[in-house]
Design a protein around this motif. Structure first.
Motif, PDB file in Angstrom:
ATOM      1  N   GLY A  70       0.801  -1.217   0.000  1.00 37.08           N
ATOM      2  CA  GLY A  70       0.000   0.000   0.000  1.00 37.08           C
ATOM      3  C   GLY A  70       0.833   1.266   0.000  1.00 37.08           C
ATOM      4  N   GLN A  71       2.068   1.197  -0.494  1.00 37.68           N
ATOM      5  CA  GLN A  71       2.965   2.344  -0.545  1.00 37.68           C
ATOM      6  C   GLN A  71       3.115   2.823  -1.992  1.00 37.68           C
ATOM      7  N   GLN A 110       0.183  -6.971   4.266  1.00 37.17           N
ATOM      8  CA  GLN A 110      -0.475  -6.602   5.515  1.00 37.17           C
ATOM      9  C   GLN A 110      -1.979  -6.658   5.341  1.00 37.17           C
ATOM     10  N   TRP A 118      -5.646  -5.562   5.050  1.00 32.77           N
ATOM     11  CA  TRP A 118      -6.398  -4.382   4.638  1.00 32.77           C
ATOM     12  C   TRP A 118      -7.861  -4.604   4.958  1.00 32.77           C
ATOM     13  N   ASP A 119      -8.519  -3.555   5.455  1.00 29.08           N
ATOM     14  CA  ASP A 119      -9.963  -3.661   5.597  1.00 29.08           C
ATOM     15  C   ASP A 119     -10.596  -3.519   4.210  1.00 29.08           C
ATOM     16  N   VAL A 174     -12.609  -1.361   2.896  1.00 32.83           N
ATOM     17  CA  VAL A 174     -12.588  -0.027   2.287  1.00 32.83           C
ATOM     18  C   VAL A 174     -11.214   0.258   1.685  1.00 32.83           C
ATOM     19  N   THR A 175     -10.162  -0.021   2.457  1.00 37.99           N
ATOM     20  CA  THR A 175      -8.802   0.211   1.964  1.00 37.99           C
ATOM     21  C   THR A 175      -8.511  -0.644   0.738  1.00 37.99           C
ATOM     22  N   ALA A 176      -8.853  -1.913   0.806  1.00 36.29           N
ATOM     23  CA  ALA A 176      -8.594  -2.815  -0.319  1.00 36.29           C
ATOM     24  C   ALA A 176      -9.356  -2.380  -1.563  1.00 36.29           C
ATOM     25  N   GLN A 232     -10.174   0.545  -2.429  1.00 35.50           N
ATOM     26  CA  GLN A 232      -9.547   1.735  -2.979  1.00 35.50           C
ATOM     27  C   GLN A 232      -8.225   1.426  -3.681  1.00 35.50           C
ATOM     28  N   LEU A 233      -7.431   0.524  -3.103  1.00 31.88           N
ATOM     29  CA  LEU A 233      -6.078   0.299  -3.599  1.00 31.88           C
ATOM     30  C   LEU A 233      -5.993  -0.707  -4.735  1.00 31.88           C
ATOM     31  N   THR A 263      -6.793 -11.167   6.263  1.00 30.21           N
ATOM     32  CA  THR A 263      -8.087 -10.520   6.075  1.00 30.21           C
ATOM     33  C   THR A 263      -9.186 -11.491   6.498  1.00 30.21           C
ATOM     34  N   GLU A 267     -14.471  -9.274   6.240  1.00 31.13           N
ATOM     35  CA  GLU A 267     -13.921  -8.250   5.358  1.00 31.13           C
ATOM     36  C   GLU A 267     -13.967  -8.703   3.904  1.00 31.13           C
TER      37      GLU A 267
END
Length: 321
Positions: free
Chosen positions: A107-108, A134, A136-137, A139-141, A143-144, A163, A167
């Motif tokens: 996620g970087q 790592q 990811w919830d 929402v984060t997943a 988006q990414l 996960t 989720e």
């Protein structure tokens, strides 16, 4: 059969990770000889005793009852691309000869340049998968994943780490990229696996051996891919079990994520028997390669406390078999 296994003579070893492979930890464990061959008992130090017992079942399977008969002599392998810079990533892919790459991401921003470099090295016909380091919830997943897919010029799938089923249930309908889940780490809790993922990742050690993983694949309603556990670099003795599974599966629709040997600074087998992909493939063999005495001596652990820790872990795992 357990009485024929040389548990008392099991050697403790540790092999460091190569510089730059910060996605991985050193491979540490024990070499165990059975009446028909060798196994490597290398459960992560943080796993519980029941999980360690499954790793032990896997380690002794090939050297006792043996592996199922293969239906193919080699399998396509995916090269592992750790969290390195774009130039190093391109070199790793080019040198591997593989047409599929497992690219580690966290996620970087540098994930995107790494994926672009891998696509440039593979060309448009190559396959890229992301291995998320790592949890990811949803929402984060959500988006990414589309951003990663765009940078890669298309992803074959994304393998999510740590996960939960909840989720995944929330995420699955929100993304167009296929989701892959290590079935040894995620329990659907009453859901069909197809409700939360598109690809089942089979990892021989955590599942308890080739036969147990094969039974899962036979019951699964998803296509399966064989891989080393995320972030784990195994010796060639350990990787041989994954190759035995891939060789026995009726259908192998994806390159296997077993090209992790280069992540380590060495191996416990002779150089000619190290399981590194050649022209993008790894061989399927009836048994694991045996250890080389010089290599075992090179990576032997001589710290009494660490040796005692591993012997306790082995004893507890044996009692749970």
């Amino acid at each position: 059969m357990k009485a024929l296994i040389d548990f008392d003579g099991a050697r403790v070893f540790t092999i460091p990770v190569r510089a730059g492979y910060r996605s991985f930890e050193a491979c540490e464990g024990m070499l165990i000889e059975g009446p028909q061959g060798w196994g490597a008992f290398c459960p992560p130090r943080e796993c519980d005793d029941l999980a360690a017992a499954r790793w032990l079942t896997s380690a002794i399977e090939g050297g006792t009852v043996g592996w199922p008969d293969p239906v193919r002599g080699r399998v396509a392998a995916a090269v592992t691309v750790p969290a390195v810079g774009p130039q190093d990533a391109a070199v790793i892919v080019t040198d591997s000869g593989c047409t599929t790459a497992d690219v580690h991401v966290a996620g970087q921003p540098e994930d995107l340049t790494r994926l672009e470099a891998v696509r440039g090295a593979l060309g448009p016909a190559g396959a890229i998968r992301c291995v998320v380091e790592q949890g990811w919830d949803a929402v984060t997943a959500a988006q990414l994943i589309p951003v990663l897919d765009h940078a890669a010029g298309g992803l074959e799938f994304v393998q999510l780490a740590s996960t939960t089923a909840a989720e995944l249930t929330a995420l699955h309908p929100r993304v167009d990229v296929r989701l892959a889940v290590d079935v040894s780490g995620v329990l659907p809790e009453g859901l069909a696996l197809s409700d939360i993922a598109d690809v089942a990742v089979l990892t021989v050690g955590p599942l308890g051996g080739v036969r147990r993983a094969l039974r899962f694949a036979e019951r699964s309603d998803l296509p399966c891919v064989v891989a080393a556990p995320a972030g784990v670099a195994e010796t060639s003795i350990g990787l041989a079990g994954g190759l035995a599974l891939a060789g026995a599966l009726l259908d192998v629709p994806f390159a296997c994520g077993l090209g992790t040997a280069p992540a380590l600074t060495g191996d416990v087998v002779s150089p000619g028997r190290v399981l590194t992909p050649v022209d993008g493939y790894l061989p399927v063999a009836p048994m694991a390669p045996g250890p080389d005495a010089a290599r075992v001596a090179e990576f032997a652990v001589d710290d009494d406390e660490r040796i005692a820790w591993w012997r306790r872990r082995l004893t507890v795992a044996r009692e749970l078999l």
